[in-house]
Design an enzyme around this catalytic site. Structure first.
Site, PDB file in Angstrom:
ATOM      1  N   LYS A  13       0.951  -1.235   0.014  1.00 49.70           N
ATOM      2  CA  LYS A  13      -0.053   0.093   0.003  1.00 49.70           C
ATOM      3  C   LYS A  13       0.924   1.227   0.036  1.00 49.70           C
ATOM      4  O   LYS A  13       0.443   2.347  -0.781  1.00 49.70           O
ATOM      5  CB  LYS A  13      -0.868   0.116   1.351  1.00 49.70           C
ATOM      6  N   ARG A  88      -9.287   0.750   8.961  1.00 41.08           N
ATOM      7  CA  ARG A  88      -9.006  -0.853   9.290  1.00 41.08           C
ATOM      8  C   ARG A  88     -10.034  -1.605  10.046  1.00 41.08           C
ATOM      9  O   ARG A  88      -9.978  -2.650  10.267  1.00 41.08           O
ATOM     10  CB  ARG A  88      -7.796  -0.757  10.303  1.00 41.08           C
ATOM     11  N   ARG A 127      11.913  -6.638   5.744  1.00 39.18           N
ATOM     12  CA  ARG A 127      11.877  -5.307   5.435  1.00 39.18           C
ATOM     13  C   ARG A 127      12.826  -4.449   6.604  1.00 39.18           C
ATOM     14  O   ARG A 127      12.953  -4.726   7.586  1.00 39.18           O
ATOM     15  CB  ARG A 127      10.502  -4.934   5.566  1.00 39.18           C
ATOM     16  N   ARG A 160      11.438  -3.095  12.212  1.00 38.60           N
ATOM     17  CA  ARG A 160      10.383  -2.462  13.316  1.00 38.60           C
ATOM     18  C   ARG A 160      10.063  -3.481  14.212  1.00 38.60           C
ATOM     19  O   ARG A 160      10.437  -4.559  14.014  1.00 38.60           O
ATOM     20  CB  ARG A 160       9.192  -2.047  12.412  1.00 38.60           C
ATOM     21  N   ARG A 171      -0.276  -9.535  13.385  1.00 42.13           N
ATOM     22  CA  ARG A 171      -0.926  -8.288  12.183  1.00 42.13           C
ATOM     23  C   ARG A 171      -1.831  -8.897  11.247  1.00 42.13           C
ATOM     24  O   ARG A 171      -2.877  -8.673  10.962  1.00 42.13           O
ATOM     25  CB  ARG A 171       0.093  -7.773  11.991  1.00 42.13           C
TER      26      ARG A 171
HETATM   27  P1  AMP Z   1       0.794   0.147   9.540  1.00 38.80           P
HETATM   28  O1  AMP Z   1       2.213   0.910   9.278  1.00 38.80           O
HETATM   29  O2  AMP Z   1      -0.093   0.747   8.585  1.00 38.80           O
HETATM   30  O3  AMP Z   1       1.024  -1.278   9.380  1.00 38.80           O
HETATM   31  O4  AMP Z   1       0.748   0.499  11.328  1.00 38.80           O
HETATM   32  C1  AMP Z   1       1.106   0.068  12.078  1.00 38.80           C
HETATM   33  C2  AMP Z   1       0.461  -0.266  13.277  1.00 38.80           C
HETATM   34  O5  AMP Z   1      -0.261   1.212  13.794  1.00 38.80           O
HETATM   35  C3  AMP Z   1      -0.723  -1.056  13.302  1.00 38.80           C
HETATM   36  O6  AMP Z   1      -0.290  -2.572  13.579  1.00 38.80           O
HETATM   37  C4  AMP Z   1      -1.648  -0.728  14.162  1.00 38.80           C
HETATM   38  O7  AMP Z   1      -1.204  -0.954  15.572  1.00 38.80           O
HETATM   39  C5  AMP Z   1      -1.480   0.842  14.235  1.00 38.80           C
HETATM   40  N1  AMP Z   1      -2.650   1.435  13.310  1.00 38.80           N
HETATM   41  C6  AMP Z   1      -2.249   2.004  12.037  1.00 38.80           C
HETATM   42  N2  AMP Z   1      -3.294   2.450  11.265  1.00 38.80           N
HETATM   43  C7  AMP Z   1      -4.469   1.925  12.234  1.00 38.80           C
HETATM   44  C8  AMP Z   1      -5.734   2.056  12.152  1.00 38.80           C
HETATM   45  N3  AMP Z   1      -6.222   2.553  11.048  1.00 38.80           N
HETATM   46  N4  AMP Z   1      -6.655   1.446  13.250  1.00 38.80           N
HETATM   47  C9  AMP Z   1      -6.100   0.945  14.268  1.00 38.80           C
HETATM   48  N5  AMP Z   1      -4.667   0.888  14.494  1.00 38.80           N
HETATM   49  C10 AMP Z   1      -4.015   1.238  13.573  1.00 38.80           C
END
Ligand code: AMP
Length: 212
Positions: A13, A88, A127, A160, A171
């Site tokens: 994405k 999400r 990554r 990370r 996740r």
């Molecule tokens: P990402 O980089 O998009 O994978 O986000 C990293 C982490 O941030 C996720 O595993 C969640 O803990 C939190 N997070 C990001 N976006 C959301 C969302 N829209 N709703 C809830 N948690 C989020």
């Protein structure tokens, strides 16, 4: 363009969003990046989000909607936005729908980027992300010139905390349980665009063919 990019962690994405911003001037809005910035800065928001993020769980819908209500009203969103990692959950999607109706705005599409689980697992465990500028590398396909050092800014390119195998597996389960139902939600809304996810270019071609 006003798009939602839907897909599991590691589906691409962010990469697709970055390429699209260069094509049409829309802004990428990544809730993950916003939250990581808040954690790094030690703000109240960061403190509230940190534990859930580290475990690979979602942070609360209220916290996310608080961030996004403000973010979507900023001036740079007028030329379009690419929502990367938001919504999400179904409650977030419903709240977004109500917010956009209030703002008199319409989405062009929710783009479903569907990548097999084994490809995602391999991508995420290899990554590396720059702590300072957010640049993304991969130890196999796109390594830094010097191990652990960002080519762009010299910052630390690290794995990370939520990209250990345990957190990634959580996740992906969270994605299947809470986020995958959004595919049906946006299908009902007449907004779903399922694309060929073989490469970021194939995703972009499909978006451009549909939306221009
Ligand atoms: P990402 O980089 O998009 O994978 O986000 C990293 C982490 O941030 C996720 O595993 C969640 O803990 C939190 N997070 C990001 N976006 C959301 C969302 N829209 N709703 C809830 N948690 C989020």
């Amino acid at each position: 363009m006003k798009l939602i990019l839907l897909g599991a962690p590691g589906a691409g994405k962010g990469t697709v969003a970055k390429l699209l911003t260069k094509i049409d001037g829309s802004v990428q809005i990544s809730t993950g990046d916003i939250l990581r910035g808040a954690v790094a800065a030690g703000t109240e928001l960061g403190k509230q989000a940190q534990a859930a993020m580290k475990a690979g769980d979602l942070v609360s819908d209220d916290l996310i909607m608080g961030i996004m209500e403000e973010r979507l009203q900023e001036d740079d969103c007028k030329s379009g936005y690419l929502l990367d990692g938001f919504p999400r959950t179904i409650p977030q999607a419903e709240a977004l729908k109500a917010l956009l109706e209030k703002m008199g705005e319409k989405l062009d599409a929710a783009v479903e980027i569907d990548v097999p689980r084994d490809v995602i697992l391999d991508r995420l465990t290899t990554r590396r992300t720059c702590e300072s500028c957010g640049a993304i590398y991969n130890t196999k396909s796109n390594p830094t010139k010097v191990e652990g050092v960002c080519d762009k800014c010299g910052g630390a390119a690290i794995q990370r905390e939520d990209e250990t195998e345990e957190a990634i597996s959580n996740r992906l389960n969270v994605y299947n349980d809470q986020t995958a139902p959004l595919v049906g939600f946006y299908e009902n809304e007449g907004l779903l665009l399922s694309v060929d996810a073989t490469s970021s270019q194939s995703v972009i071609d499909a978006i451009q063919a549909k939306i221009g």
